[in-house]
Scaffold this motif. Structure first.
Motif, mmCIF file in Angstrom:
data_model
loop_
_atom_site.group_PDB
_atom_site.id
_atom_site.type_symbol
_atom_site.label_atom_id
_atom_site.label_comp_id
_atom_site.label_asym_id
_atom_site.label_seq_id
_atom_site.Cartn_x
_atom_site.Cartn_y
_atom_site.Cartn_z
ATOM 1 N N VAL A 2 4.392 -5.039 -5.883
ATOM 2 C CA VAL A 2 3.236 -4.236 -6.256
ATOM 3 C C VAL A 2 3.520 -2.765 -5.966
ATOM 4 O O VAL A 2 3.992 -2.410 -4.888
ATOM 5 C CB VAL A 2 2.003 -4.688 -5.464
ATOM 6 N N GLN A 3 3.256 -1.930 -6.938
ATOM 7 C CA GLN A 3 3.491 -0.503 -6.754
ATOM 8 C C GLN A 3 2.466 0.302 -7.530
ATOM 9 O O GLN A 3 2.107 -0.042 -8.653
ATOM 10 C CB GLN A 3 4.902 -0.132 -7.224
ATOM 11 N N LEU A 4 2.007 1.369 -6.899
ATOM 12 C CA LEU A 4 1.117 2.338 -7.539
ATOM 13 C C LEU A 4 1.773 3.706 -7.401
ATOM 14 O O LEU A 4 2.165 4.088 -6.300
ATOM 15 C CB LEU A 4 -0.253 2.351 -6.876
ATOM 16 N N VAL A 5 1.888 4.423 -8.505
ATOM 17 C CA VAL A 5 2.546 5.724 -8.475
ATOM 18 C C VAL A 5 1.624 6.759 -9.106
ATOM 19 O O VAL A 5 1.292 6.666 -10.292
ATOM 20 C CB VAL A 5 3.888 5.680 -9.228
ATOM 21 N N GLU A 6 1.237 7.745 -8.288
ATOM 22 C CA GLU A 6 0.397 8.828 -8.791
ATOM 23 C C GLU A 6 1.261 9.960 -9.333
ATOM 24 O O GLU A 6 2.379 10.200 -8.853
ATOM 25 C CB GLU A 6 -0.489 9.403 -7.674
#
Length: 123
Positions: A2-6
């Motif tokens: 799981v990864q979130l990149v802003e």
């Protein structure tokens, strides 16, 4: 994984606009709410906006209502935060985070966070 990149942060003058993106990978957005939070130096992290997984219900902090707009593109697995009429007090590191299904204003209710993107509003 799981990864979130802003992305999309930067330096902007008061009254200007920025659009932040939160790109998700390792899961699909369909069943998750995505919240945007921000943290200014010396202050606690605070909720800015959130969009639910279904019905696309949206929530905004009073301080950004009428100026910020959250949206999602599930096909691109990305959530956006359009920020208009920016003020110096909007200066902070902005984070996106996921929570299963519904929104919450509590940071400990979110199980995955991005690394943040700096937004600086200054003349």
């Amino acid at each position: 994984q799981v990864q979130l990149v802003e992305s999309g942060g930067g330096l902007v003058q008061p009254g200007g606009s920025l659009r932040l993106s939160c790109a998700a990978s390792g899961f699909t957005l369909d069943y998750y709410a995505i919240g945007w939070f921000r943290q200014a130096p010396g202050k606690e992290r605070e909720g800015v906006s959130c969009i639910r997984s279904s019905h696309e219900s949206t929530y905004y902090a009073d301080s950004v209502k009428g100026r910020f707009t959250i949206s999602r593109d599930n096909a691109k697995n990305t959530v956006y935060l359009q920020m208009n009429s920016l003020k110096p007090e909007d200066t902070a590191v902005y984070y996106c985070a996921r929570r299963y299904y519904g929104c919450s204003g509590y940071t400990n209710r979110y199980d995955s966070w991005g690394q943040g993107t700096q937004v600086t509003v200054s003349s």
